[in-house]
Design a protein around this motif. Sequence first.
Motif, PDB file in Angstrom:
ATOM      1  N   GLY A  22     -26.143  14.479  66.276  1.00  0.00           N
ATOM      2  CA  GLY A  22     -25.690  15.827  65.934  1.00  0.00           C
ATOM      3  C   GLY A  22     -26.840  16.820  65.869  1.00  0.00           C
ATOM      4  O   GLY A  22     -26.746  17.942  66.373  1.00  0.00           O
ATOM      5  N   LYS A  23     -27.945  16.397  65.278  1.00  0.00           N
ATOM      6  CA  LYS A  23     -29.120  17.267  65.190  1.00  0.00           C
ATOM      7  C   LYS A  23     -29.708  17.537  66.568  1.00  0.00           C
ATOM      8  O   LYS A  23     -30.120  18.662  66.870  1.00  0.00           O
ATOM      9  CB  LYS A  23     -30.179  16.643  64.283  1.00  0.00           C
ATOM     10  N   ALA A  24     -29.732  16.512  67.425  1.00  0.00           N
ATOM     11  CA  ALA A  24     -30.271  16.685  68.783  1.00  0.00           C
ATOM     12  C   ALA A  24     -29.401  17.651  69.586  1.00  0.00           C
ATOM     13  O   ALA A  24     -29.924  18.534  70.285  1.00  0.00           O
ATOM     14  CB  ALA A  24     -30.358  15.344  69.494  1.00  0.00           C
ATOM     15  N   VAL A  25     -28.088  17.511  69.487  1.00  0.00           N
ATOM     16  CA  VAL A  25     -27.178  18.409  70.205  1.00  0.00           C
ATOM     17  C   VAL A  25     -27.362  19.836  69.707  1.00  0.00           C
ATOM     18  O   VAL A  25     -27.446  20.775  70.505  1.00  0.00           O
ATOM     19  CB  VAL A  25     -25.710  17.947  70.055  1.00  0.00           C
ATOM     20  N   GLU A  26     -27.441  20.011  68.408  1.00  0.00           N
ATOM     21  CA  GLU A  26     -27.635  21.357  67.848  1.00  0.00           C
ATOM     22  C   GLU A  26     -28.952  21.968  68.311  1.00  0.00           C
ATOM     23  O   GLU A  26     -29.014  23.148  68.646  1.00  0.00           O
ATOM     24  CB  GLU A  26     -27.567  21.303  66.320  1.00  0.00           C
ATOM     25  N   GLU A  27     -30.004  21.174  68.355  1.00  0.00           N
ATOM     26  CA  GLU A  27     -31.308  21.663  68.826  1.00  0.00           C
ATOM     27  C   GLU A  27     -31.227  22.096  70.298  1.00  0.00           C
ATOM     28  O   GLU A  27     -31.771  23.125  70.678  1.00  0.00           O
ATOM     29  CB  GLU A  27     -32.374  20.580  68.637  1.00  0.00           C
ATOM     30  N   HIS A  28     -30.552  21.316  71.107  1.00  0.00           N
ATOM     31  CA  HIS A  28     -30.385  21.684  72.514  1.00  0.00           C
ATOM     32  C   HIS A  28     -29.590  22.976  72.647  1.00  0.00           C
ATOM     33  O   HIS A  28     -29.920  23.836  73.463  1.00  0.00           O
ATOM     34  CB  HIS A  28     -29.701  20.545  73.290  1.00  0.00           C
ATOM     35  N   ARG A  29     -28.533  23.108  71.855  1.00  0.00           N
ATOM     36  CA  ARG A  29     -27.739  24.354  71.888  1.00  0.00           C
ATOM     37  C   ARG A  29     -28.608  25.547  71.503  1.00  0.00           C
ATOM     38  O   ARG A  29     -28.581  26.583  72.152  1.00  0.00           O
ATOM     39  CB  ARG A  29     -26.580  24.254  70.901  1.00  0.00           C
TER      40      ARG A  29
END
Length: 67
Positions: A22-29
């Motif tokens: 979840g944190k990785a996806v948010e960072e990419h967004r």
Amino acid sequence: MKKRNEPSLTQKALRALIEAVGKAVEEHRRRGIPLAVWRNGKAVSIPATEAAVMHEVPTPDGRKAKT
């Protein structure tokens, strides 16, 4: 003896993995970086704007639980 209310090591590891993804996806967004995902047996890149929040979470026994 193990307490009944205490999550197992597998449950703790799965929760940590879900949070990390979840944190990785948010960072990419946030940064606008495409994500590499696995779809239909192939690795594909999707735009960060198309990244969806996980709707299904695998359980330790292999079934999927909706979140």
